[in-house]
Design a protein around this motif. Structure first.
Motif, short mmCIF file in Angstrom:
data_model
loop_
_atom_site.label_atom_id
_atom_site.label_comp_id
_atom_site.label_asym_id
_atom_site.label_seq_id
_atom_site.Cartn_x
_atom_site.Cartn_y
_atom_site.Cartn_z
N GLN A 199 103.23 34.16 97.66
CA GLN A 199 101.92 33.94 97.05
C GLN A 199 101.65 32.44 96.85
O GLN A 199 100.52 31.97 97.06
N ARG A 200 102.67 31.68 96.49
CA ARG A 200 102.47 30.23 96.33
C ARG A 200 102.22 29.56 97.68
O ARG A 200 101.33 28.73 97.82
N ILE A 201 103.01 29.95 98.67
CA ILE A 201 102.88 29.31 99.98
C ILE A 201 101.57 29.72 100.67
O ILE A 201 101.04 28.98 101.50
N ASP B 120 95.78 27.91 100.05
CA ASP B 120 95.07 27.00 100.98
C ASP B 120 95.42 27.25 102.44
O ASP B 120 95.41 26.34 103.26
N THR B 121 95.70 28.50 102.80
CA THR B 121 96.09 28.78 104.19
C THR B 121 95.02 28.34 105.18
O THR B 121 95.33 27.86 106.28
N ARG C 160 93.73 40.00 108.01
CA ARG C 160 94.04 41.24 107.27
C ARG C 160 94.34 40.93 105.81
O ARG C 160 93.93 41.67 104.90
N TYR C 161 95.04 39.83 105.56
CA TYR C 161 95.34 39.38 104.20
C TYR C 161 94.07 39.13 103.40
O TYR C 161 93.98 39.43 102.20
N LEU C 162 93.03 38.57 104.08
CA LEU C 162 91.78 38.24 103.39
C LEU C 162 91.07 39.46 102.81
O LEU C 162 90.21 39.33 101.94
N MET C 163 91.45 40.66 103.28
CA MET C 163 90.88 41.88 102.72
C MET C 163 91.38 42.14 101.31
O MET C 163 90.83 42.97 100.59
N ALA C 164 92.46 41.43 100.90
CA ALA C 164 93.04 41.54 99.56
C ALA C 164 93.51 42.97 99.24
O ALA C 164 93.43 43.44 98.11
N PRO D 228 94.71 30.87 95.74
CA PRO D 228 93.57 29.95 95.81
C PRO D 228 93.41 29.34 97.21
O PRO D 228 94.40 29.02 97.88
N ASP D 229 92.16 29.20 97.62
CA ASP D 229 91.85 28.63 98.94
C ASP D 229 90.39 28.21 98.90
O ASP D 229 89.52 29.01 98.53
#
Length: 537
Positions: A405-407, A410-411, A449-453, A465-466
């Protein structure tokens, strides 16, 4: 056992508990440093305490240095007031090794701490005094990349910077303005040489520092607030240098499990402090054992022999090669891959992901098979050995409390460098073909796919955060898990965005592959795992 001068007088008690203590006469070193400081560092955070301070400690212990470090904090004064000074500038470095052992070391190389506050006459005058010293050879920084920025997110000059441009070097309030003011003090003393060394984890960091300080020099000389010669001084590399560096060492925030280890040893007053600026700081810092610091060897006032503590000095071209090797292939892309899929699969520790057969194989393929063919070997570090260490020692280290989650933060700002440069190298090669890149598109699809949360079990999770979430998340808003989604129309604005991926994915023939992966990843709960098994094995 208390971490301060009096508490450390009982050396036998500390050594019996397994602590390595400073092997030098700290009072003598402190006196010599106050009289003739050679290195001042701005940024009193964890990376400094775990890395630069330990470099100097090793040399003091070996007797190859007789002076210590001065640290200054310009963003969060409470670090100095509530942590450094109550502990007489001592800290504890806990090195968490991959083999399960823990090394505990009391760091005493920092012998003075300062507050970069132009509104505090006593503190600021002490800093000016340090900058007037002929002995000062190096001013270094770990203030994060945004610390060098003079504009806000909209590209507008920050009001404090604007005011400093106008008012001159007497009482600046912005961070870099205060540093530039101290440099002006050094200039006025007789244009004494100095190396200004950014050690922040960003590409061409020396240029970022130079550009920021040069902006003040330009405005001050234009406005008649500084002598004309100041601008020439800043721009003369034989007087003031701004070397490039590459730094690499993982130093997560102080971990509760490490705190428990130290408490069991009998150390008191270990409680972390959360400052009013939300900085989390403790009397100890936990870090991995691996570390790299490569510095362009440009020091107009000379330098200490830091190579004795493992620092690598080289030319600017080699620093850039090492930086590209790390950021574009051998570390950062692998971290981002694990971050994205770790969030989707519910992992809470990066190290645990290396026990996952598919994820381990995925990063191995991206590193060794897709990335390594385009890496330019910098000579001083072998790229394959670097990846070997990352995948076999660093990332699997169960004692490093780092999270996907930390890494994942800001992807959108990282993909262009971490993967886009490899794609460009394939595109520009007469021997390689972008069509052979199969796993990098799988990372891109994983990020979409990650952006779908929604994780692979169908449960909602919070995105890290991003700055682009407000613009990219709407593109996946109509895509639903378990439905026959027509993903390409939704994703097209992202896939053709060169700022995100470094290339237009349509132009390099990768958009169709990403969309195909995305359709499979959204087939329903469990689809992420199914896709990894299908394409990674």
């Amino acid at each position: 056992m208390r971490l301060n001068h009096n508490g450390l007088n009982n050396r036998a008690e500390w050594e019996a508990a397994g602590y390595e203590l400073p092997q030098f006469d700290r009072e003598t070193v402190t006196a010599a440093t106050r009289e003739n400081p050679f290195w001042i560092h701005f940024g009193a955070g964890n990376i400094f305490r775990a890395f630069q301070a330990n470099i100097v400690q090793k040399m003091l212990d070996a007797g190859s240095l007789n002076r210590g470090l001065v640290v200054a904090e310009g963003f969060d004064y409470e670090i100095i007031e509530k942590m450094n000074r109550p502990h007489d500038d001592y800290s504890i470095l806990v090195t968490l090794k991959a083999d399960g052992t823990v090394e505990k070391r009391v760091i005493g190389s920092v012998v003075e701490s300062c507050i970069l506050d132009s509104g505090n006459d006593v503190e600021y005058e002490r800093l000016k005094e340090i900058f007037r010293k002929d002995s000062l050879q190096m001013v270094s920084f770990t203030i994060t990349e945004k610390g060098y920025s003079l504009v806000n997110g909209a590209g507008e000059v920050i009001p404090a910077v604007e005011a400093d441009f106008r008012e001159g070097p007497e009482k600046p309030v912005s961070y870099v303005g205060k540093v530039a003011s101290l440099l002006y003090t050094r200039y006025m003393k007789g244009e004494m040489p100095i190396a200004m060394v950014s050690m922040d984890n960003c590409s061409h960091n020396g240029d970022k520092l130079y550009e920021a300080i040069n902006a003040y020099a330009v405005k001050w000389t234009e406005n008649g607030k500084a002598e004309e010669g100041f601008l020439n001084y800043i721009r003369n590399r034989e007087k003031v240098s701004f070397p490039w560096t590459m730094i690499d060492k993982i130093t997560p925030r102080p971990d509760a499990s490490v705190e428990e280890i130290l408490k069991k040893d009998g150390i008191m007053e270990l409680e972390p402090v959360i400052t009013s600026k939300n900085t989390y700081v403790a009397p100890f810092v936990n870090a991995e054992e691996c570390e790299y610091l490569v510095i362009e060897d440009s020091f107009p006032n000379g330098r200490p022999a830091l190579e004795e503590s493992g620092v690598m000095f080289t030319d600017r071209e080699t620093v850039e090669k090492v930086e590209k090797m790390k950021v574009c292939t051998c570390l950062n892309p692998l971290h981002t891959t694990l971050a994205v899929y770790g969030c989707l699969l519910g992992y809470q520790k990066i190290s645990d992901e290396m026990k996952d057969e598919q994820l381990k194989k995925l990063v191995e393929i991206i590193g060794y098979e897709e990335g390594l063919p385009v890496v330019v070997n910098p000579g001083i570090l072998d790229p394959k050995e670097f990846i070997d260490t990352v995948l076999n020692v660093r990332v699997p280290n169960p004692f490093m409390p780092d999270t996907p989650q930390r890494i994942a933060t800001d992807t959108s700002q990282k993909l262009a460098i971490r993967f886009g440069e490899t794609i460009k190298a394939y595109r520009n090669s007469d021997k390689l073909d972008t069509a052979n890149l199969k796993k990098i598109p799988l990372v891109f699809a994983g990020w979409l796919r990650y952006l779908m949360a929604v994780d692979d079990n169908g449960n909602a999770f919070e995105l890290s955060p991003d700055p682009l979430l407000d613009s990219v998340c709407p593109c996946v808003a109509d895509i639903r898990l378990g439905q026959d989604n027509e993903v390409e129309n939704s994703l097209k604005p992202i896939l053709e965005n060169e700022k995100i991926f470094g290339v237009n994915l349509y132009e390099v023939g990768m958009a169709e592959t990403v969309c195909g992966y995305m359709k499979e990843l959204t087939a329903g709960p469990g689809a992420v795992r199914a896709v990894l098994k299908k394409y990674v094995g």
